[in-house]
Design a protein around this motif. Sequence first.
Motif, PDB file in Angstrom:
ATOM      1  N   MET A 193       1.566  -7.213  18.945  1.00  0.00           N
ATOM      2  CA  MET A 193       2.051  -7.203  17.554  1.00  0.00           C
ATOM      3  C   MET A 193       0.895  -6.970  16.579  1.00  0.00           C
ATOM      4  SD  MET A 193       4.608 -10.463  17.859  1.00  0.00           S
ATOM      5  CE  MET A 193       5.070 -10.577  16.137  1.00  0.00           C
ATOM      6  N   THR A 194      -0.270  -7.500  16.935  1.00  0.00           N
ATOM      7  CA  THR A 194      -1.453  -7.311  16.069  1.00  0.00           C
ATOM      8  C   THR A 194      -1.897  -5.845  16.098  1.00  0.00           C
ATOM      9  OG1 THR A 194      -2.100  -9.537  16.679  1.00  0.00           O
ATOM     10  CG2 THR A 194      -3.786  -8.168  15.616  1.00  0.00           C
ATOM     11  N   ILE A 195      -1.937  -5.286  17.307  1.00  0.00           N
ATOM     12  CA  ILE A 195      -2.365  -3.885  17.449  1.00  0.00           C
ATOM     13  C   ILE A 195      -1.368  -2.974  16.721  1.00  0.00           C
ATOM     14  CG2 ILE A 195      -2.686  -2.029  19.162  1.00  0.00           C
ATOM     15  CD1 ILE A 195      -3.716  -4.311  21.080  1.00  0.00           C
ATOM     16  N   ASP A 196      -0.091  -3.325  16.826  1.00  0.00           N
ATOM     17  CA  ASP A 196       0.970  -2.571  16.152  1.00  0.00           C
ATOM     18  C   ASP A 196       0.785  -2.632  14.631  1.00  0.00           C
ATOM     19  OD1 ASP A 196       3.537  -1.341  15.824  1.00  0.00           O
ATOM     20  OD2 ASP A 196       4.417  -3.325  15.471  1.00  0.00           O
ATOM     21  N   THR A 197       0.493  -3.822  14.110  1.00  0.00           N
ATOM     22  CA  THR A 197       0.317  -3.957  12.652  1.00  0.00           C
ATOM     23  C   THR A 197      -0.906  -3.155  12.197  1.00  0.00           C
ATOM     24  OG1 THR A 197       1.254  -6.169  12.740  1.00  0.00           O
ATOM     25  CG2 THR A 197       0.032  -5.611  10.750  1.00  0.00           C
ATOM     26  N   ALA A 198      -2.012  -3.280  12.943  1.00  0.00           N
ATOM     27  CA  ALA A 198      -3.226  -2.541  12.569  1.00  0.00           C
ATOM     28  C   ALA A 198      -2.928  -1.035  12.548  1.00  0.00           C
ATOM     29  CB  ALA A 198      -4.349  -2.851  13.553  1.00  0.00           C
ATOM     30  N   ALA A 199      -2.168  -0.557  13.546  1.00  0.00           N
ATOM     31  CA  ALA A 199      -1.863   0.874  13.626  1.00  0.00           C
ATOM     32  C   ALA A 199      -1.062   1.330  12.405  1.00  0.00           C
ATOM     33  CB  ALA A 199      -1.088   1.170  14.906  1.00  0.00           C
ATOM     34  N   ARG A 200      -0.182   0.468  11.916  1.00  0.00           N
ATOM     35  CA  ARG A 200       0.600   0.841  10.724  1.00  0.00           C
ATOM     36  C   ARG A 200      -0.276   0.988   9.489  1.00  0.00           C
ATOM     37  NH1 ARG A 200       6.268  -0.779  10.713  1.00  0.00           N
ATOM     38  NH2 ARG A 200       6.939  -0.944  12.861  1.00  0.00           N
ATOM     39  N   PHE A 201      -1.475   0.397   9.534  1.00  0.00           N
ATOM     40  CA  PHE A 201      -2.428   0.550   8.426  1.00  0.00           C
ATOM     41  C   PHE A 201      -3.545   1.528   8.816  1.00  0.00           C
ATOM     42  CE2 PHE A 201      -0.200  -3.269   7.242  1.00  0.00           C
ATOM     43  CZ  PHE A 201      -0.283  -3.359   5.852  1.00  0.00           C
ATOM     44  N   GLY A 202      -3.267   2.325   9.854  1.00  0.00           N
ATOM     45  CA  GLY A 202      -4.200   3.394  10.231  1.00  0.00           C
ATOM     46  C   GLY A 202      -5.435   2.932  10.978  1.00  0.00           C
ATOM     47  N   VAL A 203      -5.406   1.723  11.535  1.00  0.00           N
ATOM     48  CA  VAL A 203      -6.580   1.194  12.240  1.00  0.00           C
ATOM     49  C   VAL A 203      -6.298   1.168  13.738  1.00  0.00           C
ATOM     50  CG1 VAL A 203      -7.846  -0.961  12.664  1.00  0.00           C
ATOM     51  CG2 VAL A 203      -7.531  -0.137  10.327  1.00  0.00           C
ATOM     52  N   GLU A 204      -7.276   1.658  14.505  1.00  0.00           N
ATOM     53  CA  GLU A 204      -7.039   1.797  15.944  1.00  0.00           C
ATOM     54  C   GLU A 204      -7.800   0.725  16.741  1.00  0.00           C
ATOM     55  OE1 GLU A 204      -7.361   5.080  19.438  1.00  0.00           O
ATOM     56  OE2 GLU A 204      -8.122   5.609  17.446  1.00  0.00           O
ATOM     57  N   ILE A 205      -7.076   0.086  17.656  1.00  0.00           N
ATOM     58  CA  ILE A 205      -7.707  -0.902  18.549  1.00  0.00           C
ATOM     59  C   ILE A 205      -7.249  -0.585  19.969  1.00  0.00           C
ATOM     60  CG2 ILE A 205      -7.790  -3.358  19.180  1.00  0.00           C
ATOM     61  CD1 ILE A 205      -7.034  -3.815  16.099  1.00  0.00           C
ATOM     62  N   ALA A 224      -0.062   0.856   3.374  1.00  0.00           N
ATOM     63  CA  ALA A 224       1.183   0.997   4.144  1.00  0.00           C
ATOM     64  C   ALA A 224       2.343   0.495   3.302  1.00  0.00           C
ATOM     65  CB  ALA A 224       1.084   0.181   5.424  1.00  0.00           C
ATOM     66  N   CYS A 225       3.526   0.987   3.672  1.00  0.00           N
ATOM     67  CA  CYS A 225       4.749   0.478   3.053  1.00  0.00           C
ATOM     68  C   CYS A 225       5.626   0.082   4.230  1.00  0.00           C
ATOM     69  CB  CYS A 225       5.392   1.592   2.230  1.00  0.00           C
ATOM     70  SG  CYS A 225       6.965   1.080   1.570  1.00  0.00           S
ATOM     71  N   LEU A 226       5.805  -1.203   4.429  1.00  0.00           N
ATOM     72  CA  LEU A 226       6.597  -1.568   5.602  1.00  0.00           C
ATOM     73  C   LEU A 226       7.518  -2.738   5.349  1.00  0.00           C
ATOM     74  CD1 LEU A 226       4.948  -4.079   7.319  1.00  0.00           C
ATOM     75  CD2 LEU A 226       3.412  -2.171   7.603  1.00  0.00           C
ATOM     76  N   SER A 227       8.559  -2.766   6.195  1.00  0.00           N
ATOM     77  CA  SER A 227       9.563  -3.813   6.094  1.00  0.00           C
ATOM     78  C   SER A 227       9.298  -4.798   7.236  1.00  0.00           C
ATOM     79  CB  SER A 227      10.943  -3.153   6.243  1.00  0.00           C
ATOM     80  OG  SER A 227      11.924  -4.140   6.220  1.00  0.00           O
ATOM     81  N   ILE A 228       9.264  -6.088   6.918  1.00  0.00           N
ATOM     82  CA  ILE A 228       8.966  -7.082   7.954  1.00  0.00           C
ATOM     83  C   ILE A 228      10.239  -7.345   8.770  1.00  0.00           C
ATOM     84  CG2 ILE A 228       7.999  -9.367   8.419  1.00  0.00           C
ATOM     85  CD1 ILE A 228       6.094  -7.558   6.836  1.00  0.00           C
TER      86      ILE A 228
END
Length: 414
Positions: A193-205, A224-228
Amino acid sequence: MDKTVPSGRVKGTLTPPCSKSYAQRALAASLLCEETSVLRNIEFCSDTRSALQCIETLGARVTRIGEETLSIEGGLRPQGHTLRVGESGLSTRLFTPIASLCGTPITIEGEGTLLRRPMEMMTGPLRTLGVRVRDNGGFLPFEVRGPIRGGEVDVDGSVSSQFITGLMLALPLARHDTTIHVRSAVSTPYLDMTIDTAARFGVEICHNDYEEFYIEGGQRYSPACLSIEGDWSAAAMLLVAGAVAGEVTVRNISMLSKQADTAVCTALVRAGAAVINEADSVTAISRPLHGFEFDATNCPDLFPALAALAAAADGVSTIRGTSRLLHKESNRAEAIREEYAKVGIEVDISEEDVMRIRGGKIRPARVSSHDDHRMAMSMAVSALRCDGQITIENAECVAKSYPGFLEDLEKIRV
Ligand SMILES: O=C(O)C1=C[C@@H](OP(=O)(O)O)[C@@H](O)[C@H](O)C1
Ligand SMILES: C=C(OP(=O)(O)O)C(=O)O
């Protein structure tokens, strides 16, 4: 506040609050982005409110632009020296590495049950990464003074995944690249879930089977514009209510989610409940229930809901992963054993890492919530099957994750 929950049947549709795990991650990522992000479907339980306070203290400018929508102008510019994380384990272990990006001393203060929860997994790794740490024997309060730099670091992942989440979100902004070597990672879906959130803000792990995580330094978070998403931990409790006492449809959740607690559906089916999975809802319907086997090592928050399911099933259920419960808001394995004993349900946790629950008749009783939101919810769901009513002490602790839980349960009573 005591709350008395009588037995009865339920039938109806409910929408759980948004996932506090995703909400806290998205708030943190919005802080780390220098531009403006928009978060939709964000509601505030106590834990999410703590995360909001943390990002404001660290410099985010937050504007409410609708009932459940926030506009967040990020950028780390600490506005104070103290982060108040309330009772949130995740906010503590997430915002400590983030606060360590700053060059000024910041103290992290918690309250209530959090003061008993171990934080020593952070001390050594933060020091290795160049942070000056003043700790309190492995417990809060903590003082950190960064800036955190990248490098190679070993982390013990056996107690909690949350500090790795914090490192993963903070270290893309460190000057150097980082490799985190993790011993015995647990709760791994939360890392996804953390990696997914980072990816939505353009950050790669990247990672290698949760043993090594590679984080490039000097990255930047894009707006980012996202719905929780809806919260599967809350949904799990509602679905178990349906399975033991009628029929409940939970809206605004999807089985395609990365949330750990989607796994409740497996347990429900193994126990004999009917589960209907639709595009954005899941329904659980009561059927004759029988004992089931389940491994909750990677989804520890399911234990209290599974205890309510097992208590209502015929025969013995076996749930693996009890060692994961030692350091939650209560010692949850002991709390389950103690409180279910009061309502006449035998819970055995003697065998290594396994809880055995013999289902049966649920007696009226007065029980303690142990100030643990998931214990209070578990006992309220079990009350539906009770031969009378259950009174839960300090039931308002449900506000940590689901302030409207007891009212929602009443709404679907038939
Ligand atoms: O990262 C998260 O959002 C969480 C991770 C899990 O904790 P652990 O990693 O400590 O098991 C879970 O129990 C907690 O409620 C939320
Ligand atoms: C353990 C929990 O949360 P946290 O660790 O974030 O306090 C929980 O919500 O059950």
